[in-house]
Write a protein that holds these residues in place. Structure first.
Motif, PDB file in Angstrom:
ATOM      1  N   ARG A  60       2.449  32.094  37.742  1.00 31.97           N
ATOM      2  CA  ARG A  60       2.374  32.311  36.323  1.00 31.97           C
ATOM      3  C   ARG A  60       1.536  31.363  35.341  1.00 31.97           C
ATOM      4  N   THR A  63      -2.288  32.024  35.052  1.00 29.07           N
ATOM      5  CA  THR A  63      -2.561  33.086  33.989  1.00 29.07           C
ATOM      6  C   THR A  63      -2.436  32.129  32.720  1.00 29.07           C
ATOM      7  N   GLU A  64      -1.445  31.554  32.400  1.00 25.53           N
ATOM      8  CA  GLU A  64      -1.433  30.625  31.303  1.00 25.53           C
ATOM      9  C   GLU A  64      -2.673  29.816  31.013  1.00 25.53           C
ATOM     10  N   LEU A  66      -5.665  29.705  32.392  1.00 27.94           N
ATOM     11  CA  LEU A  66      -6.937  30.709  31.956  1.00 27.94           C
ATOM     12  C   LEU A  66      -7.067  31.018  30.608  1.00 27.94           C
ATOM     13  N   SER A  67      -5.661  31.551  30.266  1.00 29.69           N
ATOM     14  CA  SER A  67      -5.571  31.944  28.812  1.00 29.69           C
ATOM     15  C   SER A  67      -5.804  30.742  27.744  1.00 29.69           C
ATOM     16  N   SER A  68      -5.543  29.589  28.226  1.00 26.69           N
ATOM     17  CA  SER A  68      -5.581  28.402  27.263  1.00 26.69           C
ATOM     18  C   SER A  68      -6.900  27.940  27.221  1.00 26.69           C
ATOM     19  N   ASP A  71     -13.491  29.696  25.323  1.00 24.98           N
ATOM     20  CA  ASP A  71     -14.338  30.527  25.585  1.00 24.98           C
ATOM     21  C   ASP A  71     -15.627  29.982  26.283  1.00 24.98           C
ATOM     22  N   LYS A  75     -15.008  30.320  33.355  1.00 26.37           N
ATOM     23  CA  LYS A  75     -13.579  30.664  33.881  1.00 26.37           C
ATOM     24  C   LYS A  75     -13.984  30.957  35.334  1.00 26.37           C
ATOM     25  N   LYS A  79     -11.634  29.980  38.796  1.00 25.78           N
ATOM     26  CA  LYS A  79     -10.904  31.055  39.662  1.00 25.78           C
ATOM     27  C   LYS A  79     -11.396  30.808  41.151  1.00 25.78           C
ATOM     28  N   GLY A  94      -8.330  41.819  37.441  1.00 24.43           N
ATOM     29  CA  GLY A  94      -7.902  40.577  36.656  1.00 24.43           C
ATOM     30  C   GLY A  94      -6.362  40.256  37.439  1.00 24.43           C
TER      31      GLY A  94
END
Length: 206
Positions: A60, A63-64, A66-68, A71, A75, A79, A94
């Motif tokens: 989990r 995911t957090e 990558l969201s943080s 831009d 990314k 990965k 995704g």
């Protein structure tokens, strides 16, 4: 009577520009310093998340993470880094999955940050002449296979091709020759109609 609604356009945000060479250089130096710090912080976070995934089989936080990321971060490189150094798989759409078959290589991961593991590819300027040659070659092959005449289009492409290449002149000659000997498109062969069978004579009573 219809009512007209006036939509107010959004006002673009105003950027206060930096004036003067000295001030700009000072800002650039600050960006370089803060950028290096942010890059280091992201690497530490990536390694910490990787260690957490290996210890708890919990993806989990990936995911957090990558969201943080801002831009501007590559990314896809992050990965690829996770997939290579740990039990993480990025599926289509995704989705992130735990891959127990791939052990955590934390030491190697710490020594190879994501931005060094998969550096950004160098930009390769487009070669206009080669691109046109490739397209013309495909059209010539299509002409041989189908008989379709691409003479006009090829001539237009060669006309805009960068000068100084004898290949363009040679192709123009080949194109003119091919146009004269163009074959008609292939047509399906007609199947001859089968004549109806003659009916047997009817026996008459004596």
């Amino acid at each position: 009577m219809s009512k007209t609604t006036t939509v107010k356009a959004a006002t673009p945000s105003v950027i206060k520009l930096i004036d003067g060479e000295t001030a700009i250089k000072k800002a650039l130096a600050s960006i370089k310093t803060r950028g290096a710090t942010l890059q280091r912080d992201i690497h530490v976070a990536c390694c910490s998340v990787l260690a957490h995934v290996g210890k708890h089989s919990d993806i989990r936080l990936v995911t957090e993470l990558l969201s943080s990321l801002p831009d501007m971060t590559r990314k896809n490189a992050v990965k690829a880094w996770f997939e290579f150094f740990g039990p993480v798989t990025f599926a289509e759409g995704g989705d992130i999955k735990f891959n127990g078959a791939n052990p955590v290589k934390l030491g190697d991961a710490m020594a190879k940050p994501f931005y060094a593991f998969k550096p950004e590819a160098d930009y390769v300027p487009m070669d206009i002449a080669k691109s046109i040659d490739s397209l013309v070659k495909k059209m010539e092959r299509d002409h041989k296979e189908t008989g379709r005449d691409h003479t006009s289009m090829i001539a237009k492409l060669l006309a805009i091709r960068p000068e100084g290449d004898e290949t363009a002149v040679e192709r123009q000659k080949q194109n003119a020759t091919a146009a004269r000997g163009a074959k008609a498109p292939k047509e399906a062969k007609a199947t001859p109609a089968t004549a109806p069978a003659a009916s047997a004579p009817v026996a008459q009573a004596a």
